[in-house]
Design an enzyme around this catalytic site. Structure first.
Site, PDB file in Angstrom:
ATOM      1  N   ALA A 196      32.409  40.494  40.771  1.00  0.00           N
ATOM      2  CA  ALA A 196      33.330  39.400  40.456  1.00  0.00           C
ATOM      3  C   ALA A 196      34.321  39.304  41.613  1.00  0.00           C
ATOM      4  CB  ALA A 196      34.054  39.680  39.148  1.00  0.00           C
ATOM      5  N   GLY A 251      43.699  40.987  40.177  1.00  0.00           N
ATOM      6  CA  GLY A 251      42.362  41.530  39.928  1.00  0.00           C
ATOM      7  C   GLY A 251      41.686  40.863  38.755  1.00  0.00           C
ATOM      8  N   ASN A 252      40.587  41.445  38.324  1.00  0.00           N
ATOM      9  CA  ASN A 252      39.864  40.911  37.168  1.00  0.00           C
ATOM     10  C   ASN A 252      39.294  42.075  36.357  1.00  0.00           C
ATOM     11  OD1 ASN A 252      36.962  41.432  38.039  1.00  0.00           O
ATOM     12  ND2 ASN A 252      37.746  40.265  39.788  1.00  0.00           N
ATOM     13  N   ARG A 253      38.696  41.762  35.237  1.00  0.00           N
ATOM     14  CA  ARG A 253      38.270  42.783  34.282  1.00  0.00           C
ATOM     15  C   ARG A 253      36.842  43.277  34.472  1.00  0.00           C
ATOM     16  NH1 ARG A 253      42.289  43.156  30.626  1.00  0.00           N
ATOM     17  NH2 ARG A 253      43.523  41.276  30.245  1.00  0.00           N
ATOM     18  N   SER A 254      36.230  42.986  35.590  1.00  0.00           N
ATOM     19  CA  SER A 254      34.856  43.447  35.785  1.00  0.00           C
ATOM     20  C   SER A 254      34.793  44.974  35.800  1.00  0.00           C
ATOM     21  CB  SER A 254      34.315  42.903  37.111  1.00  0.00           C
ATOM     22  OG  SER A 254      33.029  43.431  37.337  1.00  0.00           O
TER      23      SER A 254
END
Ligand code: C5P
Length: 220
Positions: free
Chosen positions: A96, A29-32
């Protein structure tokens, strides 16, 4: 610009960040946070638009009045965007999206074996924004992309705008505590017509309103 200028317009906004399953319990995943996309939804609603918000893994409450579709993976986000964009006057890809996903999702939880861990093979995800601009539902549909750049912001942004084929590209300057997960955002919005609009550091709602100003100009 301002109240009512998007009345009768249907806009689709993606927000948040995709998660690509590795096994039943793990993901890439990502930090959005989704806050910029939600700010776009809220400001569009205030200006009279009908809003579909495609929300990927955010912890934010549904904005009152928006039709919210919750998605997890890039594949789900992609399906939702293709379904919703057909009838849209404007599409904004603020989410994102993971560039890569595991080639396979392991059906059971991956366990330690005592030996070297198995590598996770990755494959590239489809570029949803590119698909949306190539398959524009109708002439006059305005498609907006986002990009985060650390250096040569305008130069890199111009190249990305051309590559992605969108009408507007919102280029965030990242680093120095800006962008991901913060309340404030600073950006330059590049237009396919050669325009460039600087947006000073400020709340994500202000950036969102400036983006809708530019979208509204292109709709009328
Ligand atoms: O290429 P890059 O990831 O920097 O592009 C960012 C823009 O493209 C964002 O608007 C993002 O939502 C979109 N994107 C997409 N599908 C991908 C990767 C990015 O729609 N697979």
């Amino acid at each position: 610009s301002g109240p009512g200028d998007l009345a009768g317009r249907r806009v689709v906004v993606s927000a948040g960040g995709t998660r690509e399953p590795i096994d039943p319990v793990r993901f890439i995943g990502n930090r959005s946070s989704g806050r910029q996309g939600y700010a776009l939804a809220v400001t569009a609603l205030a200006r009279g638009a009908e809003v579909v918000l495609v929300s990927a893994n955010t912890a934010l409450p549904d904005p009152a009045g928006a039709a919210v579709r919750r998605v997890g993976s890039t594949a789900e986000l992609r399906d939702a965007m293709h379904e919703e964009s057909g009838a849209a006057d404007a599409v904004v890809m603020a989410a994102a999206v993971a560039d890569f996903r595991p080639a396979t999702t392991t059906p059971g939880k991956i366990k330690k074996t005592g030996g070297a861990p198995a590598p996770i093979a990755l494959v590239e995800n489809p570029d949803i924004l590119l698909e949306l601009t190539r398959g524009r539902a109708h002439d006059g549909q305005v498609v907006v992309g986002f990009a985060a750049e650390t250096d040569h912001v305008v130069e890199n942004g111009r190249a990305k705008l051309a590559r992605k084929g969108c009408d507007l590209l919102v280029v965030n300057q990242v680093g120095d505590g800006l962008a991901f997960g913060t309340a404030d955002n600073q950006a330059v919005v590049l237009g396919a017509d050669g325009s460039s609009t600087d947006i000073p550091t400020g709340p994500k709602e202000d950036l969102a309103d400036r983006v809708w100003d530019l979208v509204a100009e292109r709709l009328s």
